[in-house]
Design an enzyme around this catalytic site. Structure first.
Site, PDB file in Angstrom:
ATOM      1  N   ARG A   1      18.867  22.880 -15.572  1.00 21.83           N
ATOM      2  CA  ARG A   1      18.362  21.584 -16.056  1.00 21.83           C
ATOM      3  C   ARG A   1      16.918  21.719 -16.530  1.00 21.83           C
ATOM      4  NH1 ARG A   1      18.898  16.506 -12.118  1.00 21.83           N
ATOM      5  NH2 ARG A   1      17.201  17.541 -11.035  1.00 21.83           N
TER       6      ARG A   1
ATOM      7  N   LYS B   1      14.080  15.902 -17.774  1.00 18.85           N
ATOM      8  CA  LYS B   1      13.334  15.575 -16.549  1.00 18.85           C
ATOM      9  C   LYS B   1      11.874  15.931 -16.807  1.00 18.85           C
ATOM     10  CE  LYS B   1      13.813  16.101 -11.559  1.00 18.85           C
ATOM     11  NZ  LYS B   1      13.448  14.737 -11.198  1.00 18.85           N
TER      12      LYS B   1
ATOM     13  N   GLU C   1      20.201   3.710 -13.283  1.00 16.80           N
ATOM     14  CA  GLU C   1      19.969   4.483 -12.058  1.00 16.80           C
ATOM     15  C   GLU C   1      18.838   3.812 -11.300  1.00 16.80           C
ATOM     16  OE1 GLU C   1      18.562   8.445 -12.972  1.00 16.80           O
ATOM     17  OE2 GLU C   1      17.295   7.733 -14.588  1.00 16.80           O
TER      18      GLU C   1
HETATM   19  N1  PXG Z   1      17.217  10.046 -11.381  1.00 18.34           N
HETATM   20  C1  PXG Z   1      15.925  10.322 -11.601  1.00 18.34           C
HETATM   21  C2  PXG Z   1      15.171   9.522 -12.601  1.00 18.34           C
HETATM   22  C3  PXG Z   1      15.316  11.374 -10.918  1.00 18.34           C
HETATM   23  O1  PXG Z   1      14.057  11.663 -11.159  1.00 18.34           O
HETATM   24  C4  PXG Z   1      17.395  11.758  -9.733  1.00 18.34           C
HETATM   25  C5  PXG Z   1      17.941  10.734 -10.476  1.00 18.34           C
HETATM   26  C6  PXG Z   1      18.257  12.514  -8.759  1.00 18.34           C
HETATM   27  O2  PXG Z   1      18.551  13.799  -9.260  1.00 18.34           O
HETATM   28  P1  PXG Z   1      18.802  15.048  -8.293  1.00 18.34           P
HETATM   29  O3  PXG Z   1      19.013  16.170  -9.243  1.00 18.34           O
HETATM   30  O4  PXG Z   1      17.576  15.230  -7.460  1.00 18.34           O
HETATM   31  O5  PXG Z   1      19.985  14.734  -7.492  1.00 18.34           O
HETATM   32  C7  PXG Z   1      16.049  12.112  -9.972  1.00 18.34           C
HETATM   33  C8  PXG Z   1      15.401  13.255  -9.264  1.00 18.34           C
HETATM   34  C9  PXG Z   1      10.749  13.299  -5.339  1.00 18.34           C
HETATM   35  C10 PXG Z   1      11.274  13.047  -6.680  1.00 18.34           C
HETATM   36  O6  PXG Z   1       9.568  13.611  -5.203  1.00 18.34           O
HETATM   37  C11 PXG Z   1      12.625  13.140  -6.934  1.00 18.34           C
HETATM   38  C12 PXG Z   1      13.113  12.872  -8.170  1.00 18.34           C
HETATM   39  C13 PXG Z   1      12.235  12.515  -9.137  1.00 18.34           C
HETATM   40  C14 PXG Z   1      10.895  12.426  -8.882  1.00 18.34           C
HETATM   41  C15 PXG Z   1      10.392  12.705  -7.653  1.00 18.34           C
HETATM   42  O7  PXG Z   1      11.523  13.213  -4.415  1.00 18.34           O
HETATM   43  N2  PXG Z   1      14.468  12.885  -8.341  1.00 18.34           N
END
Ligand code: PXG
Length: 291
Positions: free
Chosen positions: A50, A149, A182
């Site tokens: 990703r 991301k 989301e």
């Molecule tokens: N949506 C968004 C907008 C995200 O940034 C997720 C979903 C979940 O994706 P994953 O791949 O983690 O299952 C994310 C990701 C943190 C942090 O510090 C986590 C994210 C983004 C920014 C900060 O925990 N999550």
């Protein structure tokens, strides 16, 4: 703490980057948040894929191969003698001039922080989260693809501010059509009549690594799971709601915009999937090969 910065392992004090770095000036860069469980990095390959795709989409050349990124993540954990925690991998556009042109930045900055993680308290998993719908819309896929991301999280931060102001744990973000995209850092699932549903990427959802894991676990349990456009009403009237994310893992939701979800307690399918998820994280992943 030792931090990987551009090929070196440096102390926290030395882990600094320039005020001319476009990651700071413009949020121009990409990142991943990855989990380490029992000395194994969970779904590292998917996170790196990703990251590399996000970088490609913004024409940022990551100066390390995938194999080198694997090694750098593992070594950062080893350097910190970390067995359980959170890895933050960041690639910025690098140092440039006071102007948007990214191609004036010659060397991307790469850093990796491996640290312990502040989990939601246990109570949250037992009692469930409270959500509100944010009035801040999720950035349109026609503007910036939600699959990228990037370091530019203001859209999500504005929604998070709304959650905090409302005394809620998280905010649901809608797209311009009024469909659920989301939450600010997590994907969302609903359970309706025994079936799992989650918004598609086209609705503005990031392709979450945890989201994908949950879909796999649901399929293994012969649960019916599909992508669907969801309205707020679909969420309010769902039998169960939960969020997925690397940090949150699987977090049950019991209140949305003041409506009690289902029984008001974490639902049975949510609990089953949480159990499966915990089991998987205990056995799966790339070993850091701790010395
Ligand atoms: N949506 C968004 C907008 C995200 O940034 C997720 C979903 C979940 O994706 P994953 O791949 O983690 O299952 C994310 C990701 C943190 C942090 O510090 C986590 C994210 C983004 C920014 C900060 O925990 N999550």
């Amino acid at each position: 703490m030792k931090i990987y910065l551009d090929g070196k392992y440096v102390s926290e004090d030395e882990a600094k980057t320039s005020v001319f770095d476009h990651g700071l000036l413009y949020g121009d860069g990409v990142f991943e948040g990855i989990r380490l469980y029992g000395g194994r990095i969970f779904r590292l390959e998917q996170h790196l894929d990703r990251l590399l795709n996000s970088a490609k989409a913004i024409m940022l050349t990551v100066p390390l191969t995938k194999e080198q990124l694997v090694e750098a993540c593992c070594e950062t954990c080893r350097q910190n003698k970390l067995k359980d925690g959170y890895i933050r991998l960041v690639v910025t556009r690098g140092v440039g001039s006071l102007g948007l042109n990214p191609f004036r930045c010659k060397n991307p900055t790469v850093f990796i922080i491996a640290d312990t993680i502040d989990l939601y308290p246990d109570e949250v998993y037992r009692k469930g989260l409270k959500l509100v719908t944010a009035s801040t819309q999720r950035t349109s896929p026609a503007a910036v693809s939600p699959s990228i991301k990037s370091l530019n999280y203001l859209n999500n931060i504005l929604a998070k501010i709304e959650a905090v102001n409302a005394g809620a744990d998280e905010a649901i973000m809608l797209n311009s059509q009024g469909h659920v995209a989301e939450c600010t850092g997590d994907n969302i699932f609903v359970v309706r009549r025994g079936k799992l549903e989650t918004p598609p990427v086209s609705a503005g959802a990031l392709i979450g690594v945890t989201r994908q894991v949950v879909i796999e676990l649901a399929v293994k349990r012969d649960m019916d799971v599909s992508e669907a456009n969801l309205t707020r009403c679909d969420v309010w009237t769902a039998d169960e709601v939960f969020l997925t994310g690397t940090a949150a893992e699987i977090a049950p939701v019991v209140n949305v915009d003041g409506r009690i979800i289902g029984s008001g307690h974490p639902g049975p399918l949510t609990l089953k999937l949480t159990e499966d998820f915990r089991k998987l994280t205990r056995t799966d992943g790339v070993s850091i090969g701790a010395k």
